[in-house]
Design a protein around this motif. Structure first.
Motif, PDB file in Angstrom:
ATOM      1  N   VAL A 212       0.835  -1.190   0.000  1.00  0.00           N
ATOM      2  CA  VAL A 212       0.000   0.000   0.000  1.00  0.00           C
ATOM      3  C   VAL A 212       0.881   1.255   0.000  1.00  0.00           C
ATOM      4  O   VAL A 212       1.995   1.243   0.533  1.00  0.00           O
ATOM      5  CB  VAL A 212      -0.913  -0.033   1.240  1.00  0.00           C
ATOM      6  N   ARG A 215      -0.354   3.536   4.765  1.00  0.00           N
ATOM      7  CA  ARG A 215      -1.067   2.545   5.583  1.00  0.00           C
ATOM      8  C   ARG A 215      -0.817   2.817   7.055  1.00  0.00           C
ATOM      9  O   ARG A 215       0.263   3.264   7.451  1.00  0.00           O
ATOM     10  CB  ARG A 215      -0.603   1.133   5.230  1.00  0.00           C
ATOM     11  N   HIS A 251      -0.931  -1.505  -5.292  1.00  0.00           N
ATOM     12  CA  HIS A 251      -2.000  -1.973  -4.391  1.00  0.00           C
ATOM     13  C   HIS A 251      -2.900  -0.783  -4.060  1.00  0.00           C
ATOM     14  O   HIS A 251      -3.100   0.094  -4.894  1.00  0.00           O
ATOM     15  CB  HIS A 251      -1.390  -2.599  -3.129  1.00  0.00           C
ATOM     16  N   ASP A 252      -3.485  -0.753  -2.828  1.00  0.00           N
ATOM     17  CA  ASP A 252      -4.343   0.358  -2.419  1.00  0.00           C
ATOM     18  C   ASP A 252      -3.522   1.636  -2.245  1.00  0.00           C
ATOM     19  O   ASP A 252      -2.296   1.596  -2.109  1.00  0.00           O
ATOM     20  CB  ASP A 252      -5.025   0.047  -1.081  1.00  0.00           C
ATOM     21  N   VAL A 255      -4.822   2.801   3.306  1.00  0.00           N
ATOM     22  CA  VAL A 255      -5.473   1.740   4.080  1.00  0.00           C
ATOM     23  C   VAL A 255      -5.350   2.078   5.556  1.00  0.00           C
ATOM     24  O   VAL A 255      -4.234   2.274   6.072  1.00  0.00           O
ATOM     25  CB  VAL A 255      -4.853   0.360   3.791  1.00  0.00           C
ATOM     26  N   ASP A 275      -5.924  -0.931  -6.601  1.00  0.00           N
ATOM     27  CA  ASP A 275      -7.028  -1.385  -5.747  1.00  0.00           C
ATOM     28  C   ASP A 275      -7.737  -0.157  -5.189  1.00  0.00           C
ATOM     29  O   ASP A 275      -7.818   0.866  -5.857  1.00  0.00           O
ATOM     30  CB  ASP A 275      -6.503  -2.310  -4.647  1.00  0.00           C
ATOM     31  N   ASP A 276      -8.250  -0.232  -3.956  1.00  0.00           N
ATOM     32  CA  ASP A 276      -9.042   0.857  -3.417  1.00  0.00           C
ATOM     33  C   ASP A 276      -8.208   2.123  -3.228  1.00  0.00           C
ATOM     34  O   ASP A 276      -7.012   2.067  -2.903  1.00  0.00           O
ATOM     35  CB  ASP A 276      -9.643   0.456  -2.071  1.00  0.00           C
ATOM     36  N   CYS A 277      -8.892   3.271  -3.379  1.00  0.00           N
ATOM     37  CA  CYS A 277      -8.228   4.543  -3.084  1.00  0.00           C
ATOM     38  C   CYS A 277      -8.140   4.763  -1.581  1.00  0.00           C
ATOM     39  O   CYS A 277      -7.081   5.089  -1.060  1.00  0.00           O
ATOM     40  CB  CYS A 277      -8.979   5.692  -3.753  1.00  0.00           C
ATOM     41  N   ASN A 279      -9.489   2.865   2.125  1.00  0.00           N
ATOM     42  CA  ASN A 279     -10.118   1.705   2.764  1.00  0.00           C
ATOM     43  C   ASN A 279      -9.967   1.879   4.275  1.00  0.00           C
ATOM     44  O   ASN A 279      -8.856   1.804   4.798  1.00  0.00           O
ATOM     45  CB  ASN A 279      -9.453   0.416   2.285  1.00  0.00           C
ATOM     46  N   THR A 397      -9.017   3.092 -11.316  1.00  0.00           N
ATOM     47  CA  THR A 397      -8.522   1.974 -10.528  1.00  0.00           C
ATOM     48  C   THR A 397      -9.520   0.838 -10.587  1.00  0.00           C
ATOM     49  O   THR A 397     -10.713   1.060 -10.827  1.00  0.00           O
ATOM     50  CB  THR A 397      -8.283   2.397  -9.062  1.00  0.00           C
ATOM     51  N   GLY A 399     -10.511  -0.844  -8.093  1.00  0.00           N
ATOM     52  CA  GLY A 399     -11.234  -0.912  -6.826  1.00  0.00           C
ATOM     53  C   GLY A 399     -12.237   0.207  -6.662  1.00  0.00           C
ATOM     54  O   GLY A 399     -12.851   0.685  -7.623  1.00  0.00           O
ATOM     55  N   THR A 418     -13.918   4.276 -11.750  1.00  0.00           N
ATOM     56  CA  THR A 418     -13.522   3.157 -10.898  1.00  0.00           C
ATOM     57  C   THR A 418     -14.272   1.923 -11.376  1.00  0.00           C
ATOM     58  O   THR A 418     -15.443   2.015 -11.763  1.00  0.00           O
ATOM     59  CB  THR A 418     -13.864   3.442  -9.429  1.00  0.00           C
TER      60      THR A 418
END
Length: 535
Positions: A212, A215, A251-252, A255, A275-277, A279, A397, A399, A418
């Protein structure tokens, strides 16, 4: 390139008692040190200003670890890697089964890969003409990426094999050490653990080594101000490449796990990562047995997220959520048994989640609560309540723009293209990621692009298709501009909803207003404008 070593420089300044440290602007190439480059522990009231410097990791470790810090600021840095932790090449052959031969472009790394598919996650495909994504994730299904000859890789297997000759495949490379995907690895670029009121400001991440970009664990009110995760433009790149970079992080982007008080993510950008922006969540503990007020729970490697005095939320396997309880005591009760592992394997969990459980705890509640086996509990002080995501730009992305399981506010953000719904308020039992949300406001945002649904409030549990109405509580969705192929707003399992002043363009032919609701109580609908349009 500057001659000073910024790691040693910071260590000297801290040893001298300095609380404001300024690194001269420059380009700093950081050699392999066997762990994250900057280890910042047990600091209070320190500001470290990199003056807009480029920090180039020559090994695939994260850059920053802040641990047990309070009121510490990291600011004005650009983070990147050489060689890149991913590569990209053109699909020059594709057979009827979607197996490809990919020729790597000049300027991108060519390496023999670890045999595990997590190493290359995700394989993505971009249009050779527009440089926009056409396949967000080729994964699982016996995926294999193998170096053959002439700077080419043979890619076989995988569940989604969209991609044609002329398109561009992008995939991650080996981390340092090989990826193990636990929650305390060294591959996340900026990481905070057990920190209070820390600040990350104007930090740009152009690539991430497997993990990430930003994080945190067990933190309290971290502020991320004007941070970016984005593609690096060719004119700013540190290496000349045949074509521009199509990816940012592997990855994200952000996070947030087990936050005591949620983060403030302000005026940030997250695009073209994998992945997610954002989370924001807690981690469920799994109940296997109840004896009166005492619960036997299985706990993952992050540790038990409950302490005596905490308010505890509970979710049954059928999604029902009884009133919160209070933890009276929490004590270690041993390691997992073989019977525990057999039971875990019967649950609808992703394989990675099954492997995360390690220890057993006994949690005593303030009252007896019926507790079917397979129920989950989580502290309301360890899920990110109090978050704010404001003025951010998200998109491009595979996610979601924002995935939350806590109370807070998402306002004045924009999201475009997205692959998943841009705003999701939802539990994820299969990941043991919770919880049910209360007091969430989604206000004044703009959502557009290819997403099927836009604002998605729901959840899952082993024995229910749709959450019961007592899951989420008090969700306000107001003054958003929404474009979605199906529903602008999909709301399930909620008591106390307000949907007002939204401008919704939607595509579902069976809907009159682009709003779908199921198992909802106490809802207010007012002043929404809706337009059906084939998208």
């Amino acid at each position: 390139m500057n001659s000073i070593n910024p790691i040693a420089f910071i260590e000297r300044e801290l040893a001298a008692g300095k609380n404001k440290i300024v690194i001269p602007k420059g380009v700093y190439r950081l050699e392999d040190c066997g762990h994250k480059f900057f280890l910042l522990k047990n600091l209070t009231g320190v500001e470290i200003d990199f003056s807009g410097s480029d920090l180039i990791g020559l090994a695939r470790w994260g850059f920053f670890l802040l641990e047990n810090c309070s009121d510490v600021t990291i600011k004005n840095a650009v983070l990147d890697y050489d060689p890149l932790p991913y590569t990209q090449g053109r699909i020059i052959e594709s057979d009827a089964d979607g197996n490809w031969l990919v020729k790597i472009f000049d300027g991108y790394p060519v390496e023999k890969l670890d045999s595990r598919d997590l190493t290359v996650w995700p394989v993505q495909v971009y249009s050779g003409n527009t440089y926009e994504i056409v396949n967000p994730m080729r994964y699982r299904g016996e995926l294999s990426v193998r170096l053959v000859e002439n700077n080419c890789y043979r890619i076989t297997g995988g569940l989604d094999r969209k991609g044609s000759v002329g398109d561009i495949a992008v995939f991650s490379l080996n981390t340092n050490p090989p990826v193990v995907r636990d929650f305390f690895d060294d591959e996340c670029t900026v990481e905070l653990r057990h920190c209070t009121n820390c600040r990350v400001e104007n930090v740009t991440v152009y690539s991430t080594p497997g993990g990430v970009a930003f994080r945190e664990f067990w933190c309290e009110r971290t502020t991320y101000q004007s941070c970016r995760v984005d593609r690096r433009a060719p004119e700013e790149d540190i290496v000349k490449r045949a074509i521009p970079r199509l990816r940012s992080g592997n990855h994200d982007a952000f996070v947030i796990k087990n936050a005591v008080v949620g983060p403030q993510i302000l005026d940030c950008t997250a695009r073209y990562h994998c992945d997610d922006c954002v989370n924001i969540s807690g981690v469920y503990n799994l109940v296997t047995q109840r004896d009166g007020r005492k619960l036997r729970v299985l706990v993952c490697e992050q540790g038990v997220n409950t302490k005596a005095g905490d308010s505890i939320q509970i979710m049954y396997p059928d999604g029902q959520c009884p009133p919160d309880a209070t933890a009276v005591s929490v004590r270690y009760a041993g390691e997992l048994t073989e019977k525990d592992r057999e039971y875990i394997n019967t649950l609808p969990l992703v394989e990675y989640t099954r492997d995360r459980f390690h220890t057993v705890y006994e949690v005593e509640l303030d009252r007896e609560v019926p507790m079917p086996t397979g129920s989950v509990i989580m502290s309301n002080s360890a899920c990110g309540n109090g978050f704010l995501v404001r003025g951010c730009t998200f998109g491009y992305t595979r996610g979601r723009a924002v995935l939350v399981k806590a109370s807070g506010r998402i306002e004045n953000c924009t999201s475009e293209n997205t692959e998943c719904p841009p705003i999701v308020v939802s539990t994820e039992y299969e990941w043991m990621s919770g919880g049910c949300a209360s007091n969430v406001e989604i206000i004044g945002n703009r959502f557009s692009g290819k997403n099927r649904d836009c604002i998605f409030v729901a959840g899952n549990a082993p024995l229910c298709r749709v959450f019961p109405e007592n899951a989420h509580k008090n969700i306000r969705i107001a003054d958003n501009v929404i474009t979605a192929k199906r529903y602008g707003i999909l709301l399930q399992g909620t008591t106390g909803a307000e949907i007002t002043g939204n401008d919704i363009t939607f595509g579902d032919p069976s809907s009159n207003d682009g709003i779908y609701m199921e198992n909802i109580a106490e809802v207010k609908l007012a002043a929404n404008t809706s337009k059906r349009k084939k998208l």
